[in-house]
Every structure is written in structure tokens, then in C-alpha cells.
Design a protein around this motif. Structure first.
Motif, short mmCIF file in Angstrom:
data_model
loop_
_atom_site.label_atom_id
_atom_site.label_comp_id
_atom_site.label_asym_id
_atom_site.label_seq_id
_atom_site.Cartn_x
_atom_site.Cartn_y
_atom_site.Cartn_z
N MET A 43 0.83 -1.37 -0.02
CA MET A 43 0.24 0.01 -0.07
C MET A 43 1.00 1.26 -0.09
O MET A 43 2.02 1.35 0.64
CB MET A 43 -0.97 -0.12 1.28
CG MET A 43 -1.98 1.14 1.27
SD MET A 43 -2.98 1.11 2.61
CE MET A 43 -3.81 -0.44 2.61
N PRO A 44 0.68 2.31 -0.85
CA PRO A 44 1.47 3.43 -0.85
C PRO A 44 1.25 4.38 0.27
O PRO A 44 0.33 4.44 0.94
CB PRO A 44 0.91 4.01 -2.15
CG PRO A 44 -0.42 3.78 -2.18
CD PRO A 44 -0.44 2.31 -1.66
N ALA A 45 2.56 4.89 0.73
CA ALA A 45 2.53 5.61 2.04
C ALA A 45 1.91 7.00 1.44
O ALA A 45 2.30 7.58 0.42
CB ALA A 45 3.84 5.91 2.50
N LEU A 46 0.75 7.53 2.09
CA LEU A 46 0.27 8.86 1.80
C LEU A 46 1.24 10.11 2.44
O LEU A 46 1.75 9.93 3.37
CB LEU A 46 -1.04 8.86 2.57
CG LEU A 46 -2.12 7.63 2.11
CD1 LEU A 46 -3.42 7.81 2.68
CD2 LEU A 46 -2.20 7.89 0.48
N ALA A 47 1.27 11.05 1.51
CA ALA A 47 2.09 12.24 1.73
C ALA A 47 1.53 13.11 2.82
O ALA A 47 2.10 13.86 3.44
CB ALA A 47 2.41 12.86 0.55
N MET B 93 -10.19 8.70 -0.43
CA MET B 93 -9.07 8.14 0.59
C MET B 93 -9.38 6.62 0.46
O MET B 93 -8.17 5.88 0.45
CB MET B 93 -8.80 8.64 1.77
CG MET B 93 -8.41 10.02 1.89
SD MET B 93 -7.05 10.55 1.04
CE MET B 93 -5.77 9.50 1.96
N ALA B 94 -10.42 6.27 0.58
CA ALA B 94 -10.90 4.88 0.67
C ALA B 94 -10.17 4.01 -0.71
O ALA B 94 -9.86 3.01 -0.61
CB ALA B 94 -12.29 4.54 0.58
N SER B 95 -10.55 4.88 -1.73
CA SER B 95 -10.13 4.44 -3.25
C SER B 95 -8.48 4.22 -3.13
O SER B 95 -7.87 3.19 -3.75
CB SER B 95 -10.39 5.45 -4.18
OG SER B 95 -9.90 4.95 -5.50
N VAL B 96 -7.73 5.22 -2.41
CA VAL B 96 -6.34 4.97 -2.40
C VAL B 96 -5.97 3.75 -1.80
O VAL B 96 -5.15 3.26 -2.06
CB VAL B 96 -5.84 6.31 -1.81
CG1 VAL B 96 -4.31 6.13 -1.57
CG2 VAL B 96 -6.26 7.83 -2.61
N HIS B 97 -6.37 3.41 -0.51
CA HIS B 97 -6.19 2.46 0.21
C HIS B 97 -6.50 1.13 -0.47
O HIS B 97 -5.64 0.17 -0.51
CB HIS B 97 -6.70 2.53 1.67
CG HIS B 97 -6.14 3.51 2.53
ND1 HIS B 97 -4.88 3.47 3.01
CD2 HIS B 97 -6.65 4.58 2.84
CE1 HIS B 97 -4.48 4.33 3.65
NE2 HIS B 97 -5.49 5.28 3.81
N ILE B 98 -7.96 1.00 -0.90
CA ILE B 98 -8.02 -0.34 -1.45
C ILE B 98 -7.49 -0.64 -2.80
O ILE B 98 -7.29 -1.85 -3.12
CB ILE B 98 -9.84 -0.45 -1.29
CG1 ILE B 98 -10.20 -0.25 0.07
CG2 ILE B 98 -10.22 -1.78 -1.97
CD1 ILE B 98 -11.79 -0.23 0.20
N ARG B 99 -7.46 0.49 -3.50
CA ARG B 99 -6.98 0.13 -4.91
C ARG B 99 -5.45 0.25 -5.05
O ARG B 99 -4.92 0.22 -6.13
CB ARG B 99 -7.83 1.07 -5.83
CG ARG B 99 -9.31 0.78 -5.92
CD ARG B 99 -9.84 1.78 -6.77
NE ARG B 99 -11.42 1.52 -6.64
CZ ARG B 99 -12.23 2.12 -7.49
NH1 ARG B 99 -11.89 2.96 -8.39
NH2 ARG B 99 -13.48 1.90 -7.27
N ARG B 100 -5.07 0.78 -3.88
CA ARG B 100 -3.34 0.82 -3.75
C ARG B 100 -2.80 1.85 -5.05
O ARG B 100 -2.04 1.35 -5.32
CB ARG B 100 -2.76 -0.42 -3.85
CG ARG B 100 -3.27 -1.45 -2.59
CD ARG B 100 -2.57 -2.71 -2.68
NE ARG B 100 -3.00 -3.59 -1.46
CZ ARG B 100 -2.79 -4.91 -1.32
NH1 ARG B 100 -1.73 -5.55 -2.48
NH2 ARG B 100 -3.05 -5.54 -0.56
N PHE B 101 -3.59 2.84 -5.12
CA PHE B 101 -3.18 4.14 -5.87
C PHE B 101 -2.17 4.57 -5.13
O PHE B 101 -1.85 5.00 -4.04
CB PHE B 101 -4.26 5.03 -6.31
CG PHE B 101 -5.13 4.70 -6.99
CD1 PHE B 101 -5.27 3.43 -7.84
CD2 PHE B 101 -6.60 5.30 -7.31
CE1 PHE B 101 -6.29 3.03 -8.58
CE2 PHE B 101 -7.68 5.03 -8.13
CZ PHE B 101 -7.44 3.71 -8.60
N CYS C 208 -7.25 9.94 -7.56
CA CYS C 208 -5.93 10.28 -8.08
C CYS C 208 -5.22 11.41 -7.30
O CYS C 208 -4.00 11.06 -7.02
CB CYS C 208 -5.93 10.48 -9.56
SG CYS C 208 -6.45 9.06 -10.47
N MET C 209 -6.12 12.47 -7.13
CA MET C 209 -5.38 13.81 -6.47
C MET C 209 -5.01 13.42 -5.03
O MET C 209 -3.77 14.02 -4.49
CB MET C 209 -6.40 14.83 -6.50
CG MET C 209 -6.88 15.29 -7.91
SD MET C 209 -5.39 15.85 -8.90
CE MET C 209 -5.35 14.22 -9.93
N ALA C 210 -5.76 12.59 -4.15
CA ALA C 210 -5.29 12.21 -3.13
C ALA C 210 -4.02 11.12 -2.98
O ALA C 210 -3.47 11.19 -1.73
CB ALA C 210 -6.40 11.47 -2.41
#
Length: 515
Positions: free
Chosen positions: A1-5, A193-201, A226-228
Motif C-alpha cells: 500500500m502506498p504511503a500517503l504524503a 481516500m478509501a479508493s487510495v487504500h483499497i486500490r493501492r493508488f 488520483c489527486m489524493a
């Protein structure tokens, strides 16, 4: 999972989602279309400039601003710019009729209307009808702006993200009249943010977006997701299987979410053209917006060698309620388990929960739930009870592992000779036939009963063999589920996002019986 900035205080407005990436990866691509390409630093600058220009054009906090157009970088810029002003963004698909667009302008009380005419001839027609004048926008070029509606009043503003409306989204109206859904900054950021975590963007991802930002998936989980995440989004004004195939093969696309019809058309295009589908960087595929059938899931997975993920949501839930997980293999068409923080109940007609594995109506509660329907408190109260539970109107059951399986709309339920027929079950069998591209099943009232009426779209070049199809159905469905009529159409009517318009098919079915 990508680290969020993100660090420090959590963002409270949509435009703040890009701030960490502006600082950490200013030169990384953020958003692109056929005309404009913006890295994160440039996106920030262009958004700030657009906010200042909108303010100069009379847009105030609490104003509603309609964006009539199709997918492009300008739509994303305007959404983020309006967030800076605490104005409400309402993206309207330009392919809607003049009556529909005008109804939304009136209902929303729009202060201004913007038009993305550079990617949409239909937006140009609406702009001309409304007497819009072209204005130069930094980084975007000349785009029309409609007249100032001086008499409209601004809505109250709130500091809290869960109270301040960010977007007014009109539902597609596939099974009824469209409604204006008020989604807050907190609603949309939760889904993003849920999309970021679950889809691992994350940085390095390129998301191909053909779902219109006029609809909640295109705006929320794709653009804002994408922006998040610091990834990039490639925006396509209109879905084209040929353009999608080229993007997959040549542009490094890593993720795509579409409605089932898009996948159907892509596979059909590949077969008709004799062109195999190549996607060397693709790692994530997902379907949303309409029921997934086992046959389509199997076909897509065979072609791409990837799991076709499934999700479920509604405009009113910003949109995601449940989503399958990348690391959990599913062979069924369940939509996965609910998002963390989202609560669900499956209830009977009295509101009592039904046992697992039984079908009931799905209720939802959580941070993704809308503020309400704009200018319709009665409709809001009818949809959300005193305890905050939203009645989705969808019928569902839980699988053994707790995932949700959507079986149809409660309003679409067909009661035939006392037996319940869920259209999605009949559609799945129809769609499993090799000659059927897609189908839709509706009910038709006859004296003291209801009939099952099916509409199909066949593979190009294939003759409709009704007796053979009926034999196929009889081998796979109970007698009471068999369609009374099967109509073969050149193309099923759809919304701009590709969802089948069942209201139009119900009207055809009624006309047939009247004739």
C-alpha cells in the motif's frame, strides 16, 4: 500500500488533497487530456488562478456553479477552484438534452454556468443557447461562461468538512426522476481516500478515466482518488473502445474502472477488429455502476490475466459502500465487504434484519452518506431514517464470508404469479449466452399479474435466433423466471456513463402490450 504524503492536520477541503504532492512531487503528472497536461505544481497554480477569476466573475461562497461538459482537465481544475471558494460544483454531462440541462440550472439556482466546449460539441450548443461569453483561463485557454444570475442566494457555509457541501450531483435517473444529491467535502474525501487504500493508488500510477465526472465514480474515486494519492489521471471525454485499447497498449495505463458495458464493448471491438488487447502496465481492473455477470468477469480475466474487481455504491454514498479487495480472490460476482467505517443492514419489509444468506433491502450508514437531497427535505427524510440509516432501495444478501451480493432494485422486483423474479438473475443467464453482448430485464403489469420482458443486444454480425435462446434459458431458469417476450435491439439505450436506461425499456414494453 502506498504511503500517503499527508502530514499534520487532515484536509478539510477537496483542493487541499493535492497540497502534499505539490510539495513532494511538483513535477509529477497530475491530470491530462488530449489538450492539456498539468503536473502537480502547474495544477496548483492553474487552480488558484481559476478561483481568483471565478471570484472576479461574481462567484461567492455558497453559490452553485454548473460545469456543463465532458471529461477534461478543465473540469478537474474548476472543481478544485470552487472548493477554494466554498462554492458548490455541479458537473453536468453536456450530452443531456436542453430540457434536462435547463432543469438543472433552474433547480440548482446556479450563479454561473461554465462550459468545456473544447472537448464537447454538445457543450458548445448549450453555451450558445445560454448566451455564454468566452473567457481566457490561465493554463486552459478560452472557455465560455454563462451570464451572472444576480438574484440567486448563496447557501450558508460551514467550517466543518462534514457540513460544507462540495458537490451537487444529479443522479442519472435510470429508474426514476433525477435528484440533486448534496455531497460534503468529508463525504468525497472519505471515498477518495478509501479508493487510495483499497486500490493501492500511488505515485507512478496512471488511471484511465472514461467514466464521466458528471457521475460520482468519475469525480470521487477516480479524479479525487488520483489527486489524493499522487498518481495521474488520463481523462477521456467519451468512451471509445479503440481509444481505450490504444491507451492500455501505449500510454502506460495501470488502472481502469468502468461500467460493464465498457468492458463488453472493448472485448467485442477486439474480436471484430482481430486486434489482441495489450496492457503491459495494467495492474488493476474494476467494474462499477451496474451488475457484473459471471460470463463477463471470466472473459475479462482471461483476456487480461487480472482479477476483475467489483464494487457497489450510489450517488448518495459518494459512492462506495463495498469493494472487493485486490489480495482476496473471488470467483463470484459479490461486491466485497463494506468499507471500514461503513455500516450495513439487510432488512425485511418491517425493518427487521434478516438472517445471513437471505435476501432483504440494503440499508447503509457511515461517513460517506450524503447531506441530503437539495431543496427536498421530504425526500431526504423518506430516504434516511431518524437513526441515520439510508435505504438504498437495492436488494442484497450476505455471502458466507460477509461480502455483499446485490440481487437487484426493490422497485425492479417482478412478482410473477406470486413468485419473486429478480431481473439481475435473468440478465446474468442471458448475458452468459455467447451471442448476447448485454441485456436488460424489466417487468410489465398485466391483468392481476406481472410479466418478464427481456431486451438484448447481440454480437455484431450474429442473427437473433429466438428459439435457440429460449431453449438455452429453459435449461437454466425456473419456468416463472422465463421472459414472456425477448426483444433484440441494435443498441440498448444508455446514460452517458453507459448505464442501461431501464425506464426507456419499460416504456417500450408498455407500448408493446398496448399495441
Amino acid at each position: 500500500m502506498p504511503a500517503l504524503a499527508h502530514s499534520g492536520a487532515a484536509p478539510t477541503r477537496l483542493h487541499q488533497l493535492i497540497d502534499p504532492w505539490v510539495a513532494a512531487r511538483p513535477d509529477a503528472l497530475a491530470v491530462a487530456d488530449a489538450h492539456v497536461s498539468l503536473d502537480y505544481a502547474r495544477l496548483h497554480a492553474v487552480t488558484v488562478a481559476a478561483a481568483a477569476q471565478l471570484q472576479a466573475l461574481g462567484v461567492r461562497a455558497g453559490d452553485r456553479v454548473l460545469i456543463v461538459g465532458e471529461n477534461c482537465a478543465a473540469v478537474g481544475v474548476f472543481v478544485l477552484a470552487l472548493s477554494r471558494l466554498d462554492a458548490w460544483a455541479s458537473v453536468i454531462n453536456a450530452r443531456l438534452s436542453a430540457r434536462e440541462v435547463d432543469d438543472f440550472v433552474v433547480h440548482s439556482g446556479a450563479r454561473r454556468v461554465l462550459y468545456t466546449t473544447h472537448v464537447s460539441p454538445d457543450a458548445e450548443k448549450h453555451a450558445q443557447r445560454h448566451g455564454a461569453q468566452r473567457v481566457d483561463w490561465q493554463g486552459l485557454g478560452p472557455l465560455p461562461v454563462g451570464p451572472l444570475a444576480e438574484a440567486v442566494e448563496a447557501e450558508p457555509c460551514h467550517a466543518a468538512a462534514e457540513d460544507q457541501v462540495a458537490a451537487l450531483i444529479y443522479t442519472s435517473g435510470t429508474s426514476g426522476a433525477p435528484k440533486g444529491v448534496m455531497l460534503t467535502h468529508a463525504n468525497l474525501m472519505f471515498a477518495a481516500m478509501a479508493s487510495v487504500h483499497i486500490r493501492r493508488f500511488g505515485p507512478g500510477d496512471l488511471i484511465y478515466s472514461a467514466l464521466p465526472m458528471a457521475h460520482v465514480v468519475g469525480l470521487s474515486t477516480q479524479f479525487l482518488g488520483c489527486m489524493a494519492s499522487g498518481s495521474a489521471v488520463l481523462l477521456e471525454p467519451r468512451f471509445s473502445p479503440a481509444a481505450m485499447a490504444r491507451a492500455f497498449a501505449d500510454k502506460g495505463v495501470t488502472a481502469f474502472t468502468g461500467v460493464p458495458a465498457m468492458f463488453v464493448k472493448l472485448l467485442e471491438w477486439s474480436r471484430d477488429q482481430g486486434v489482441p488487447l495489450a496492457a503491459p502496465k495494467l495492474r488493476f481492473l474494476c467494474v462499477a455502476g451496474s451488475p457484473l455477470t459471471p460470463a463477463l468477469k471470466a472473459d475479462v480475466e482471461q483476456v487480461f490475466g487480472l482479477q476483475l474487481n467489483n464494487g457497489y455504491g450510489l450517488t448518495e454514498t459518494a459512492p462506495t459502500v463495498a469493494q472487493t479487495r485486490i489480495d482476496v480472490r473471488r470467483d463470484d460476482c459479490a461486491v466485497g465487504v463494506p468499507l471500514p467505517g461503513v455500516k450495513t443492514r439487510i432488512v425485511d419489509a418491517t425493518g427487521a434484519e434478516v438472517p445471513d444468506a437471505q435476501i432483504g433491502e440494503l440499508w447503509v450508514r457511515g461517513p460517506n452518506l450524503m447531506k441530503g437531497y437539495y431543496r427536498n427535505a421530504a425526500q431526504t427524510r423518506a430516504a434516511i431514517n431518524a437513526e441515520g440509516w439510508f435505504n438504498t432501495g437495492d436488494m442484497a444478501r450476505r455471502t458466507d464470508d460477509g461480502a455483499l451480493l446485490i440481487v437487484g432494485r426493490s422497485k425492479e422486483l417482478i412478482i410473477r404469479s406470486g413468485f419473486n423474479v429478480y431481473p439481475v438473475e435473468v440478465e446474468q443467464v442471458l448475458n452468459s449466452h455467447p451471442d448476447v453482448v448485454q441485456s436488460a430485464v424489466v417487468g410489465r403489469t398485466v391483468e392481476h399479474n406481472e410479466e418478464v420482458v427481456a431486451f438484448i443486444e447481440t454480437v455484431s454480425g450474429t442473427a437473433f435466433d429466438e428459439p435457440a435462446l429460449r431453449l438455452y434459458l429453459r435449461e437454466r431458469l425456473s419456468p416463472y423466471k422465463l421472459p414472456t417476450e425477448i426483444h433484440c435491439l441494435a443498441q440498448l439505450p444508455t446514460t452517458p456513463s453507459g448505464k442501461i436506461l431501464k425506464t426507456a425499456l419499460e416504456a417500450i414494453a408498455r407500448q408493446q402490450t398496448a399495441a
